[in-house]
Scaffold this motif. Structure first.
Motif, PDB file in Angstrom:
ATOM      1  N   ARG A  14     -19.152  -0.416   8.141  1.00  0.00           N
ATOM      2  CA  ARG A  14     -19.043  -0.420   9.597  1.00  0.00           C
ATOM      3  C   ARG A  14     -17.821   0.340  10.071  1.00  0.00           C
ATOM      4  NH1 ARG A  14     -19.326  -6.747   9.998  1.00  0.00           N
ATOM      5  NH2 ARG A  14     -18.375  -6.406   7.954  1.00  0.00           N
ATOM      6  N   TYR A  15     -16.946   0.679   9.148  1.00  0.00           N
ATOM      7  CA  TYR A  15     -15.707   1.354   9.501  1.00  0.00           C
ATOM      8  C   TYR A  15     -15.563   2.622   8.669  1.00  0.00           C
ATOM      9  CZ  TYR A  15     -14.739  -3.400  11.093  1.00  0.00           C
ATOM     10  OH  TYR A  15     -14.814  -4.630  11.673  1.00  0.00           O
ATOM     11  N   SER A  16     -14.715   3.484   9.183  1.00  0.00           N
ATOM     12  CA  SER A  16     -14.352   4.637   8.373  1.00  0.00           C
ATOM     13  C   SER A  16     -13.532   4.156   7.181  1.00  0.00           C
ATOM     14  CB  SER A  16     -13.520   5.629   9.202  1.00  0.00           C
ATOM     15  OG  SER A  16     -12.254   5.051   9.519  1.00  0.00           O
ATOM     16  N   GLN A  17     -13.400   5.003   6.206  1.00  0.00           N
ATOM     17  CA  GLN A  17     -12.623   4.655   5.006  1.00  0.00           C
ATOM     18  C   GLN A  17     -11.205   4.257   5.377  1.00  0.00           C
ATOM     19  OE1 GLN A  17     -14.008   3.847   2.381  1.00  0.00           O
ATOM     20  NE2 GLN A  17     -13.332   4.972   0.607  1.00  0.00           N
ATOM     21  N   THR A  18     -10.591   5.026   6.270  1.00  0.00           N
ATOM     22  CA  THR A  18      -9.216   4.742   6.671  1.00  0.00           C
ATOM     23  C   THR A  18      -9.096   3.410   7.385  1.00  0.00           C
ATOM     24  OG1 THR A  18      -8.725   7.103   6.889  1.00  0.00           O
ATOM     25  CG2 THR A  18      -7.260   5.576   8.027  1.00  0.00           C
ATOM     26  N   GLU A  19     -10.009   3.129   8.302  1.00  0.00           N
ATOM     27  CA  GLU A  19      -9.947   1.870   9.053  1.00  0.00           C
ATOM     28  C   GLU A  19     -10.186   0.677   8.143  1.00  0.00           C
ATOM     29  OE1 GLU A  19     -11.687  -0.204  13.143  1.00  0.00           O
ATOM     30  OE2 GLU A  19     -12.448   1.756  12.479  1.00  0.00           O
ATOM     31  N   SER A  24      -8.137  -4.044   5.466  1.00  0.00           N
ATOM     32  CA  SER A  24      -8.036  -4.748   4.191  1.00  0.00           C
ATOM     33  C   SER A  24      -6.580  -4.981   3.821  1.00  0.00           C
ATOM     34  CB  SER A  24      -8.744  -3.947   3.095  1.00  0.00           C
ATOM     35  OG  SER A  24      -8.674  -4.616   1.851  1.00  0.00           O
ATOM     36  N   ALA A  25      -5.723  -3.977   4.051  1.00  0.00           N
ATOM     37  CA  ALA A  25      -4.298  -4.115   3.747  1.00  0.00           C
ATOM     38  C   ALA A  25      -3.656  -5.174   4.633  1.00  0.00           C
ATOM     39  CB  ALA A  25      -3.593  -2.771   3.923  1.00  0.00           C
ATOM     40  N   LEU A  26      -4.035  -5.227   5.903  1.00  0.00           N
ATOM     41  CA  LEU A  26      -3.502  -6.250   6.804  1.00  0.00           C
ATOM     42  C   LEU A  26      -3.893  -7.650   6.332  1.00  0.00           C
ATOM     43  CD1 LEU A  26      -4.110  -4.624  10.316  1.00  0.00           C
ATOM     44  CD2 LEU A  26      -1.900  -5.070   9.231  1.00  0.00           C
ATOM     45  N   ALA A  27      -5.146  -7.811   5.928  1.00  0.00           N
ATOM     46  CA  ALA A  27      -5.610  -9.111   5.446  1.00  0.00           C
ATOM     47  C   ALA A  27      -4.858  -9.521   4.182  1.00  0.00           C
ATOM     48  CB  ALA A  27      -7.115  -9.064   5.170  1.00  0.00           C
ATOM     49  N   GLY A  28      -4.718  -8.583   3.249  1.00  0.00           N
ATOM     50  CA  GLY A  28      -4.015  -8.886   2.006  1.00  0.00           C
ATOM     51  C   GLY A  28      -2.542  -9.157   2.219  1.00  0.00           C
ATOM     52  N   GLY A  29      -1.887  -8.362   3.063  1.00  0.00           N
ATOM     53  CA  GLY A  29      -0.472  -8.563   3.337  1.00  0.00           C
ATOM     54  C   GLY A  29      -0.200  -9.893   3.999  1.00  0.00           C
ATOM     55  N   PHE A  30      -1.052 -10.274   4.940  1.00  0.00           N
ATOM     56  CA  PHE A  30      -0.912 -11.580   5.600  1.00  0.00           C
ATOM     57  C   PHE A  30      -1.032 -12.704   4.580  1.00  0.00           C
ATOM     58  CE2 PHE A  30      -3.292 -15.241   7.275  1.00  0.00           C
ATOM     59  CZ  PHE A  30      -2.359 -15.743   8.181  1.00  0.00           C
ATOM     60  N   ALA A  31      -2.023 -12.621   3.711  1.00  0.00           N
ATOM     61  CA  ALA A  31      -2.236 -13.661   2.703  1.00  0.00           C
ATOM     62  C   ALA A  31      -1.043 -13.773   1.761  1.00  0.00           C
ATOM     63  CB  ALA A  31      -3.518 -13.369   1.915  1.00  0.00           C
ATOM     64  N   GLY A  32      -0.539 -12.638   1.287  1.00  0.00           N
ATOM     65  CA  GLY A  32       0.588 -12.659   0.362  1.00  0.00           C
ATOM     66  C   GLY A  32       1.856 -13.193   0.996  1.00  0.00           C
ATOM     67  N   GLY A  33       2.152 -12.791   2.232  1.00  0.00           N
ATOM     68  CA  GLY A  33       3.356 -13.254   2.908  1.00  0.00           C
ATOM     69  C   GLY A  33       3.308 -14.738   3.224  1.00  0.00           C
ATOM     70  N   LEU A  34       2.167 -15.229   3.669  1.00  0.00           N
ATOM     71  CA  LEU A  34       2.016 -16.647   3.992  1.00  0.00           C
ATOM     72  C   LEU A  34       2.220 -17.512   2.762  1.00  0.00           C
ATOM     73  CD1 LEU A  34       1.179 -18.921   5.975  1.00  0.00           C
ATOM     74  CD2 LEU A  34      -1.194 -18.492   5.298  1.00  0.00           C
ATOM     75  N   ALA A  35       1.585 -17.138   1.661  1.00  0.00           N
ATOM     76  CA  ALA A  35       1.670 -17.943   0.440  1.00  0.00           C
ATOM     77  C   ALA A  35       3.089 -17.968  -0.110  1.00  0.00           C
ATOM     78  CB  ALA A  35       0.699 -17.392  -0.606  1.00  0.00           C
ATOM     79  N   LYS A  36       3.759 -16.824  -0.132  1.00  0.00           N
ATOM     80  CA  LYS A  36       5.114 -16.770  -0.683  1.00  0.00           C
ATOM     81  C   LYS A  36       6.115 -17.548   0.172  1.00  0.00           C
ATOM     82  CE  LYS A  36       4.907 -14.379  -4.485  1.00  0.00           C
ATOM     83  NZ  LYS A  36       5.351 -14.960  -5.779  1.00  0.00           N
ATOM     84  N   PRO A  95       3.569  -5.895   0.658  1.00  0.00           N
ATOM     85  CA  PRO A  95       2.884  -4.665   0.210  1.00  0.00           C
ATOM     86  C   PRO A  95       2.123  -4.848  -1.096  1.00  0.00           C
ATOM     87  CG  PRO A  95       5.265  -4.476  -0.087  1.00  0.00           C
ATOM     88  CD  PRO A  95       5.037  -5.711   0.719  1.00  0.00           C
ATOM     89  N   HIS A  96       2.644  -5.710  -1.993  1.00  0.00           N
ATOM     90  CA  HIS A  96       1.956  -5.943  -3.260  1.00  0.00           C
ATOM     91  C   HIS A  96       0.581  -6.550  -3.010  1.00  0.00           C
ATOM     92  CE1 HIS A  96       1.059  -7.593  -7.261  1.00  0.00           C
ATOM     93  NE2 HIS A  96       1.908  -6.710  -7.722  1.00  0.00           N
ATOM     94  N   ALA A  97       0.526  -7.563  -2.137  1.00  0.00           N
ATOM     95  CA  ALA A  97      -0.762  -8.193  -1.830  1.00  0.00           C
ATOM     96  C   ALA A  97      -1.655  -7.247  -1.030  1.00  0.00           C
ATOM     97  CB  ALA A  97      -0.529  -9.491  -1.052  1.00  0.00           C
ATOM     98  N   ALA A  98      -1.060  -6.502  -0.097  1.00  0.00           N
ATOM     99  CA  ALA A  98      -1.844  -5.565   0.709  1.00  0.00           C
ATOM    100  C   ALA A  98      -2.511  -4.517  -0.172  1.00  0.00           C
ATOM    101  CB  ALA A  98      -0.936  -4.889   1.743  1.00  0.00           C
ATOM    102  N   VAL A  99      -1.724  -3.930  -1.072  1.00  0.00           N
ATOM    103  CA  VAL A  99      -2.281  -2.919  -1.979  1.00  0.00           C
ATOM    104  C   VAL A  99      -3.232  -3.574  -2.977  1.00  0.00           C
ATOM    105  CG1 VAL A  99      -1.725  -1.267  -3.809  1.00  0.00           C
ATOM    106  CG2 VAL A  99      -0.314  -1.372  -1.752  1.00  0.00           C
ATOM    107  N   GLY A 100      -2.810  -4.715  -3.549  1.00  0.00           N
ATOM    108  CA  GLY A 100      -3.601  -5.359  -4.592  1.00  0.00           C
ATOM    109  C   GLY A 100      -4.981  -5.776  -4.124  1.00  0.00           C
ATOM    110  N   TYR A 101      -5.049  -6.487  -3.008  1.00  0.00           N
ATOM    111  CA  TYR A 101      -6.348  -6.950  -2.515  1.00  0.00           C
ATOM    112  C   TYR A 101      -7.237  -5.789  -2.086  1.00  0.00           C
ATOM    113  CZ  TYR A 101      -5.106 -11.914  -2.569  1.00  0.00           C
ATOM    114  OH  TYR A 101      -4.770 -13.189  -2.950  1.00  0.00           O
ATOM    115  N   THR A 102      -6.617  -4.746  -1.509  1.00  0.00           N
ATOM    116  CA  THR A 102      -7.399  -3.577  -1.115  1.00  0.00           C
ATOM    117  C   THR A 102      -7.952  -2.865  -2.344  1.00  0.00           C
ATOM    118  OG1 THR A 102      -6.038  -3.281   0.865  1.00  0.00           O
ATOM    119  CG2 THR A 102      -7.348  -1.391   0.147  1.00  0.00           C
TER     120      THR A 102
END
Length: 319
Positions: A14-19, A24-36, A95-102
């Protein structure tokens, strides 16, 4: 795979590759920051025990050691001491979670495009690649975080990330060989062990995560699954983190010891065998499991929150 992931694979993008990558990076970064953030005080105590800090070794293996260690830090360093180095933790974790989950989304889709291709080996491989993907960029932040966490000397000036950076650079310049010429290499103390440990650790987490989620989808009625999706994700994330932590904990102790070693051997980087000998001499085989109890207490909420909030963030961002 989670229900959301399975559906996404069967739909047209539903989105371009960039979007998609940004969301995905926003979702992963949020998850990693909250947990830590939720487990930061536990993480500091665990690091102090893993590195056999002289002030905290008395708390290791005792029934109320965790609470006593937390209380001691609060009394001697204030509440802020419980979060000493947390800024660096977030600088690495987000950034680790953002990159990792993506990366995981992309790699798992490539390795397992159909339900039939979702084998244990491929799940393990996808998780291992995920774990290694962001390490070269984020590892220096982890090292600085460890240096701040093990600093317990009471001085008028609270240790800062910049003071830790200057100290590590000074260690590099004072050593001989290639690290003397390229002092930045000292920011990678313990990197090889970390890379070695992340394969079974991250691979194991995603293997257990995907396998148990698949079992839940096969056993539970769709209505029950839908109504309890977040609870299931929290439970599965806790189990995945616990299993991976137990099997890879000795490597984590070795890694933390190498990361903290600049305090005692600033002019050189100690090797794997030397680190193993030093841990053994200090506490025997039990030394490789020092702080495991706290590690398990920490991993339950860490991976529960990280994996479950990742799914919730993906849902909120409609990916």
């Amino acid at each position: 795979m989670s229900r959301d992931s399975s559906v996404a694979r069967n739909e047209k993008p539903r989105y371009s590759q960039t979007e998609f990558i940004v969301r995905s990076a926003l979702a992963g970064g949020f998850a990693g920051g909250l947990a830590k953030t939720a487990v930061a005080p536990l993480d500091r105590v665990k690091i102090l025990l893993q590195t056999h800090n002289a002030e905290f070794i008395r708390f290791a293996g005792t029934r109320d050691g965790l609470l006593c260690a937390l209380q001691y830090i609060a009394q001697t360093q204030g509440v802020r001491g419980l979060y000493q180095g947390h800024t660096l933790t977030l600088a690495r974790a987000i950034p680790h979670a953002a990159v990792g989950y993506t990366v995981y989304e992309k790699v798992s889709k490539w390795l397992m495009p159909t339900p039939e291709s979702q084998t244990s080996f491929r799940r393990l491989t996808a998780g291992a690649i995920t774990g290694m993907s962001a390490m070269p960029l984020t590892y220096p932040f982890e090292l600085i975080r460890v240096r701040l966490a093990v600093e317990t000397n009471q001085t008028a000036t609270r240790p800062t990330p910049w003071s830790a950076v200057r100290g590590i650079m000074a260690e590099g310049r004072s050593s001989g060989g290639i690290t003397g010429l390229v002092p930045f290499l000292h920011f990678y103390r313990g990197f090889t062990v970390s890379l070695l440990g992340t394969v079974p650790y991250r691979g194991g987490i995603f293997l257990v995560w995907e396998t148990l989620n698949a079992q839940a989808r096969a056993v539970l009625p769709p209505a029950t699954l839908q109504a309890n999706q977040t609870r299931i994700h929290l439970a599965v994330g806790a189990i995945a983190g616990t299993v991976a932590q137990i099997f890879t904990y000795p490597l984590e102790v070795i890694r933390r010891t190498q990361q903290a070693s600049g305090k005692g051997t600033p002019n050189r980087m100690i090797g794997f065998q030397e680190t193993v000998r030093s841990v053994w001499m200090a506490a025997g085989w039990r030394g490789f499991f020092t702080g495991l109890g706290i590690g398990l207490v920490k991993q339950v909420p860490t991976h529960s929150l990280s994996l479950a909030s990742w799914q919730l963030a993906k849902k909120a961002l409609n990916i």
